[in-house]
Design a protein around this motif. Structure first.
Motif, PDB file in Angstrom:
ATOM      1  N   TYR A 170       0.687  -0.916  -0.150  1.00 56.23           N
ATOM      2  CA  TYR A 170      -0.340  -0.248   0.107  1.00 56.23           C
ATOM      3  C   TYR A 170       0.818   0.697  -0.010  1.00 56.23           C
ATOM      4  CZ  TYR A 170      -3.959  -2.941   1.045  1.00 56.23           C
ATOM      5  OH  TYR A 170      -5.205  -3.996   0.968  1.00 56.23           O
ATOM      6  N   CYS A 171       2.003   1.368   1.011  1.00 49.21           N
ATOM      7  CA  CYS A 171       2.496   2.632   0.947  1.00 49.21           C
ATOM      8  C   CYS A 171       3.251   2.469  -0.969  1.00 49.21           C
ATOM      9  CB  CYS A 171       4.171   1.925   1.859  1.00 49.21           C
ATOM     10  SG  CYS A 171       3.544   1.867   3.578  1.00 49.21           S
ATOM     11  N   PHE A 172       3.686   1.718  -0.934  1.00 50.82           N
ATOM     12  CA  PHE A 172       4.622   1.502  -2.634  1.00 50.82           C
ATOM     13  C   PHE A 172       3.523   2.158  -3.468  1.00 50.82           C
ATOM     14  CE2 PHE A 172       8.200  -1.950  -1.161  1.00 50.82           C
ATOM     15  CZ  PHE A 172       8.585  -0.516  -0.607  1.00 50.82           C
ATOM     16  N   SER A 173       2.334   1.473  -3.226  1.00 54.98           N
ATOM     17  CA  SER A 173       1.319   1.929  -4.358  1.00 54.98           C
ATOM     18  C   SER A 173       0.358   3.807  -4.423  1.00 54.98           C
ATOM     19  CB  SER A 173      -0.129   1.293  -3.889  1.00 54.98           C
ATOM     20  OG  SER A 173      -1.295   1.360  -4.424  1.00 54.98           O
ATOM     21  N   PHE A 174       0.881   3.881  -2.975  1.00 49.90           N
ATOM     22  CA  PHE A 174       0.585   5.959  -2.695  1.00 49.90           C
ATOM     23  C   PHE A 174       2.110   6.061  -3.699  1.00 49.90           C
ATOM     24  CE2 PHE A 174       2.845   9.119   0.001  1.00 49.90           C
ATOM     25  CZ  PHE A 174       1.010  10.183  -0.032  1.00 49.90           C
ATOM     26  N   ILE A 175       3.587   5.519  -3.165  1.00 46.81           N
ATOM     27  CA  ILE A 175       4.725   6.727  -4.024  1.00 46.81           C
ATOM     28  C   ILE A 175       4.046   6.231  -5.629  1.00 46.81           C
ATOM     29  CG2 ILE A 175       6.690   5.966  -4.196  1.00 46.81           C
ATOM     30  CD1 ILE A 175       6.937   4.872  -1.570  1.00 46.81           C
ATOM     31  N   GLY A 176       3.349   5.080  -6.207  1.00 46.42           N
ATOM     32  CA  GLY A 176       3.217   5.242  -7.615  1.00 46.42           C
ATOM     33  C   GLY A 176       2.166   6.290  -8.831  1.00 46.42           C
ATOM     34  N   PHE A 177       1.202   6.543  -7.030  1.00 42.82           N
ATOM     35  CA  PHE A 177      -0.145   7.531  -7.394  1.00 42.82           C
ATOM     36  C   PHE A 177       0.937   8.727  -7.136  1.00 42.82           C
ATOM     37  CE2 PHE A 177      -2.869   3.735  -6.456  1.00 42.82           C
ATOM     38  CZ  PHE A 177      -3.494   3.785  -7.988  1.00 42.82           C
ATOM     39  N   CYS A 178       1.860   9.080  -6.023  1.00 42.46           N
ATOM     40  CA  CYS A 178       1.878  10.358  -6.658  1.00 42.46           C
ATOM     41  C   CYS A 178       3.040  10.717  -7.038  1.00 42.46           C
ATOM     42  CB  CYS A 178       2.524  10.548  -5.038  1.00 42.46           C
ATOM     43  SG  CYS A 178       1.999  10.473  -3.606  1.00 42.46           S
ATOM     44  N   ILE A 179       3.826  10.190  -7.813  1.00 39.31           N
ATOM     45  CA  ILE A 179       4.423   9.887  -8.961  1.00 39.31           C
ATOM     46  C   ILE A 179       3.451  10.127 -10.135  1.00 39.31           C
ATOM     47  CG2 ILE A 179       6.890   8.635 -10.754  1.00 39.31           C
ATOM     48  CD1 ILE A 179       7.629   7.610  -7.898  1.00 39.31           C
TER      49      ILE A 179
END
Length: 419
Positions: A18-27
């Motif tokens: 979930y944390c990595f998913s958040f980073i992906g959406f932010c990028i």
């Protein structure tokens, strides 16, 4: 096979995905500004990565849920740890459904951190599998809790979309009274979120440092015959005790920043052996949240909402308004079934009455009435745009109080969930 060990590992994997998913959406949202390639291709690629990671995290979360069910012998929704982890899983499912309809990467940048905060909040509570109390040993536990949580999950997605909408449409350069009120309102919503994060930082920080304190509290109660009962109970703190329990003495207390004793005692009207500890937690949450917010303001040198606002250029607020409304339209009937109808059936079976004015029942009704008013104003009075967004934001704050405030602060038949 050690099902509970598999469950624990799956939970950790889900959290990081979930944390990595958040980073992906932010990028996908912010990183496109730094990309020299095709902007839309960059956005679609990273949004796809974020969404795939979200699905993988949700699958891992499902593994956690079913292996804990298998290892524990009952559906894992019977205490605060289990319910909040289930709510996080339900919010992610609601987000996946809404994302597949609207394909809005920006929603992922706000929905995934909400899930991360909720399951991090769940981790504050004891994670051991506990036997069910008699009132919970019913099939209605499954249908009532799961459907209520599913409805609340769609309310959470609506909150995320509405908050993004407000950040997008509020004019942070205007000095008019109405605009200033809107600016302050959005900033206070962000402060509220930061206070919750401050709570998590405080708890996990002091736990990592091994902090502990213990008090012995003497309680006086009057029984049905009018006789005074005297009992002594132990109260343990994981945070430095700014507030000691009422009518208590210190058993031991680890020194913190030269503080050898609590600064004051909880007032006598705060009933319950854990009342002082809960008040102490609220104070530490506010202190930690204020520190985090102060640091962020020093770095940004202006309100956080004003920092986020320029990054939302090009986002259609009408799409966000539609997403927020549709999420509530889906969640409301599900919540009605779970939190009211199924809950009353279970109450009749467990306590021989459909309604008893228990605090949790009252606040579930308040939540239902609030979202009923939202739909009425939306459909009959044409409330759209900013007005509708504010209702969606306030509604989810009511949901959070129903989930957290009632369970942990107000004593009632649902207080077992806060233990």
């Amino acid at each position: 096979m050690n099902w509970l060990s598999i469950s624990s590992n799956a939970f950790i994997i889900a959290f990081f995905l979930y944390c990595f998913s958040f980073i992906g959406f932010c990028i996908a949202i912010g990183g496109r500004r730094w990309s020299n390639r095709d902007v839309e291709a960059h956005k679609k690629r990273w949004a796809r990565i974020g969404f795939v990671l979200a699905i993988l995290g949700w699958v891992s979360h499902l593994v956690f849920f079913f292996t804990r069910w298998k290892g524990g012998g009952h559906i894992p929704t019977s205490n605060m740890y289990e319910f909040m982890t289930f709510l996080g899983m339900a919010i992610m499912f609601a987000f996946i459904v809404v994302y597949l309809i609207y394909r809005t990467a920006l929603l992922g940048a706000f929905a995934t951190p909400l899930v991360v905060i909720i399951i991090a909040y769940a981790s504050v509570f004891p994670s051991e599998v506990q036997p069910l109390i008699p009132a919970l040993n019913s099939i209605w536990l499954k249908v009532h809790v799961t459907t209520a949580a599913a409805g609340e999950a769609f309310f959470a997605v609506s909150f995320a979309a509405a908050l993004v909408q407000l950040l997008r449409v509020v004019d942070f350069s205007s000095k008019e009274k109405s605009a200033v009120r809107q600016q302050r309102g959005v900033e206070w919503v962000l402060i509220f979120i930061i206070v919750i994060i401050g709570f998590l930082v405080s708890v996990f920080g002091f736990r990592a440092g091994g902090y502990s304190a213990e008090f012995r509290q003497e309680n006086f109660e009057i029984d049905q015959q009018g006789q005074e009962l005297d009992s002594v109970q132990s109260v343990k703190y994981d945070l430095p005790p700014i507030v000691a329990p009422y009518n208590s003495e210190t058993v031991h207390m680890t020194s913190f920043l030269g503080m050898e004793q609590p600064l004051f005692e909880a007032p006598s009207w705060m009933n319950g052996v854990n009342a002082g500890r809960k008040l102490n937690t609220v104070i530490w949450s506010i202190i930690s949240g204020a520190i985090l917010y102060g640091i962020a303001r020093l770095i940004a040198r202006k309100p956080l909402a004003a920092v986020i606002h320029p990054h939302l250029d090009g986002i259609d607020p009408e799409d966000l308004d539609e997403i927020s409304y549709r999420a509530i339209a889906i969640g409301f009937p599900v919540f009605t079934l779970g939190a009211l109808i199924f809950a009353m059936i279970w109450a009749q079976i467990a306590w021989s009455r459909f309604w008893g004015w228990d605090p949790k029942e009252v606040w579930a009704l308040i939540t239902w009435l609030f979202y009923s008013a939202y739909l009425h104003l939306r459909l009959s009075r044409g409330w759209q745009g900013t007005k509708s967004a504010w209702l969606a934001v306030i509604g989810f704050i009511v949901v959070l109080f129903t989930l957290i405030g009632v369970n942990l602060v107000i004593a009632g038949l649902h207080s077992y969930a806060g233990v």
